[in-house]
Design a protein around this motif. Structure first.
Motif, short mmCIF file in Angstrom:
data_model
loop_
_atom_site.label_atom_id
_atom_site.label_comp_id
_atom_site.label_asym_id
_atom_site.label_seq_id
_atom_site.Cartn_x
_atom_site.Cartn_y
_atom_site.Cartn_z
N CYS A 58 0.83 -1.22 0.00
CA CYS A 58 0.00 0.00 0.00
C CYS A 58 0.86 1.26 0.00
O CYS A 58 0.53 2.25 -0.67
CB CYS A 58 -0.93 0.01 1.21
N ILE A 59 1.98 1.23 0.75
CA ILE A 59 2.89 2.37 0.75
C ILE A 59 3.49 2.56 -0.64
O ILE A 59 3.63 3.69 -1.12
CB ILE A 59 3.99 2.17 1.82
N ALA A 60 3.87 1.46 -1.28
CA ALA A 60 4.40 1.54 -2.64
C ALA A 60 3.36 2.15 -3.59
O ALA A 60 3.70 3.01 -4.43
CB ALA A 60 4.81 0.15 -3.12
N CYS A 61 2.12 1.73 -3.45
CA CYS A 61 1.04 2.28 -4.30
C CYS A 61 0.83 3.77 -4.02
O CYS A 61 0.56 4.55 -4.94
CB CYS A 61 -0.26 1.52 -4.05
N TYR A 62 0.97 4.16 -2.76
CA TYR A 62 0.82 5.58 -2.42
C TYR A 62 1.88 6.41 -3.13
O TYR A 62 1.59 7.45 -3.72
CB TYR A 62 0.93 5.77 -0.91
N PHE A 63 3.15 5.93 -3.08
CA PHE A 63 4.22 6.68 -3.73
C PHE A 63 4.05 6.69 -5.26
O PHE A 63 4.44 7.65 -5.94
CB PHE A 63 5.58 6.09 -3.37
N ALA A 64 3.48 5.61 -5.79
CA ALA A 64 3.32 5.51 -7.24
C ALA A 64 2.13 6.33 -7.75
O ALA A 64 2.21 6.97 -8.81
CB ALA A 64 3.16 4.06 -7.65
N PHE A 65 1.02 6.33 -7.00
CA PHE A 65 -0.22 6.94 -7.51
C PHE A 65 -0.81 7.99 -6.58
O PHE A 65 -1.80 8.64 -6.95
CB PHE A 65 -1.27 5.84 -7.73
N GLY A 66 -0.24 8.15 -5.38
CA GLY A 66 -0.86 9.05 -4.41
C GLY A 66 -0.97 10.48 -4.86
O GLY A 66 -2.01 11.14 -4.65
N LYS A 67 0.07 11.00 -5.50
CA LYS A 67 0.04 12.40 -5.94
C LYS A 67 -1.01 12.61 -7.02
O LYS A 67 -1.75 13.61 -7.00
CB LYS A 67 1.42 12.79 -6.47
N ALA A 68 -1.09 11.67 -7.96
CA ALA A 68 -2.07 11.80 -9.04
C ALA A 68 -3.49 11.71 -8.52
O ALA A 68 -4.41 12.37 -9.04
CB ALA A 68 -1.83 10.73 -10.09
N LEU A 69 -3.68 10.90 -7.47
CA LEU A 69 -5.02 10.72 -6.91
C LEU A 69 -5.34 11.75 -5.83
O LEU A 69 -6.46 11.79 -5.34
CB LEU A 69 -5.15 9.31 -6.31
N GLY A 70 -4.36 12.56 -5.46
CA GLY A 70 -4.60 13.58 -4.45
C GLY A 70 -4.78 13.02 -3.05
O GLY A 70 -5.54 13.59 -2.25
N LEU A 71 -4.11 11.93 -2.73
CA LEU A 71 -4.26 11.30 -1.42
C LEU A 71 -3.56 12.12 -0.34
O LEU A 71 -2.49 12.69 -0.56
CB LEU A 71 -3.68 9.88 -1.44
N SER A 72 -4.16 12.16 0.83
CA SER A 72 -3.62 12.93 1.94
C SER A 72 -2.38 12.25 2.53
O SER A 72 -2.31 11.02 2.60
CB SER A 72 -4.68 13.06 3.04
N PRO A 73 -1.38 13.03 2.98
CA PRO A 73 -0.21 12.45 3.66
C PRO A 73 -0.58 11.70 4.94
O PRO A 73 0.21 10.85 5.39
CB PRO A 73 0.65 13.67 3.98
N VAL A 74 -1.74 11.99 5.48
CA VAL A 74 -2.20 11.28 6.69
C VAL A 74 -2.33 9.79 6.41
O VAL A 74 -2.07 8.95 7.27
CB VAL A 74 -3.53 11.87 7.19
N ILE A 75 -2.73 9.45 5.20
CA ILE A 75 -2.87 8.04 4.81
C ILE A 75 -1.50 7.35 4.87
O ILE A 75 -1.38 6.23 5.37
CB ILE A 75 -3.48 7.92 3.40
N LEU A 76 -0.48 8.04 4.37
CA LEU A 76 0.88 7.47 4.41
C LEU A 76 1.34 7.28 5.85
O LEU A 76 1.92 6.24 6.19
CB LEU A 76 1.84 8.39 3.66
N LEU A 77 1.07 8.27 6.70
CA LEU A 77 1.44 8.15 8.12
C LEU A 77 0.73 6.97 8.76
O LEU A 77 1.35 6.19 9.51
CB LEU A 77 1.09 9.44 8.86
#
Length: 244
Positions: free
Chosen positions: A41-60
């Motif tokens: 999930c962390i890998a997916c966040y780094f790969a697609f998080g910016k494009a999807l506008g995901l909050s940094p709170v999710i990564l934390l």
């Protein structure tokens, strides 16, 4: 950093209370499976998080869940397994070598990670870490027996050996009541000592390497002559047999 340390500490305390109830292997299965999911999930966040506008709170949250999963499984179980998986005749030196290998591996991961982050990018790095968990799961599944909740007789049946004496080493032997209970519950004499088993194993490795001690057999004699060993004979075994 504070959150990571707090989660790690509280989860380790929780693991102390549940490790014997849940079992070593189950904790590994649940914890490492959760670690793999978190890393993917962390890998997916780094790969697609910016494009999807995901909050940094999710990564934390994913990082904290990963710390929880690691602390309640690998971090809690590894040293218990190290103390259980080796025969008494080599336990001190074996635990020392295993502990040294563990810290060397930790150091190498720390040195390897920056290269991975720049070469494989963050998403590739965390996918690699997730993949590295799979051999650990396989080894636990195929090679490591579960000893939780098994009687001494059941362990002897699995190994095909009989253990006439139980040896206990480490700081736990300071609790003489625990040593007496172990002798009574198992119906076998208990020999307790030395206290600093891991430290002595490290010292023995260095003495052999420097040539001051020729081999393990000689090192055992030195330790036996240097540290007293308390002996506990079983008592009231009938009561234990009736209830357990």
């Amino acid at each position: 950093t504070v959150l990571v340390g707090l989660v790690n500490m509280l989860t380790t305390i929780l693991a102390v209370f549940i490790i014997d109830k849940v079992g070593r292997k189950k904790l590994i299965y649940y914890g490492v499976s959760s670690m793999i999911v978190c890393l993917v999930c962390i890998a997916c966040y780094f790969a697609f998080g910016k494009a999807l506008g995901l909050s940094p709170v999710i990564l934390l949250a994913l990082f904290l869940l990963y710390i929880f999963s690691q602390a309640i499984s690998i971090s809690a179980v590894v040293f218990v397994l190290l103390s259980e998986m080796y025969p008494n005749r080599v336990r001190g030196i074996a635990m020392s070598i295993a502990g040294l290998s563990l810290w060397i591996g930790t150091y190498l991961i720390g040195q390897f990670t920056p290269w991975c982050m720049s070469t494989l990018k963050p998403h590739g790095t965390f996918l690699l870490f997730a993949f590295m968990c799979l051999p650990y799961m396989y080894i636990m599944w195929k090679k490591i027996p579960e000893t939780t909740g098994k009687t001494l007789e059941e362990i002897e049946l699995c190994t095909g050996k009989r253990y006439p004496v139980i040896h206990i080493v480490g700081g736990g032997i300071k609790d003489t009541h625990l040593c007496r209970l172990a002798a009574n519950a198992c119906g076998r004499p208990v020999k307790a000592g030395p206290t600093e088993a891991s430290a002595l194993g490290n010292i023995v490795v260095q003495l052999i390497a420097s040539g001051d001690v020729r081999n393990i057999k000689e090192a055992r004699k030195v330790i036996a002559a240097s540290y007293p060993v308390a002996e506990y004979e079983p008592e009231d075994t009938r009561l234990w047999d009736e209830h357990y």
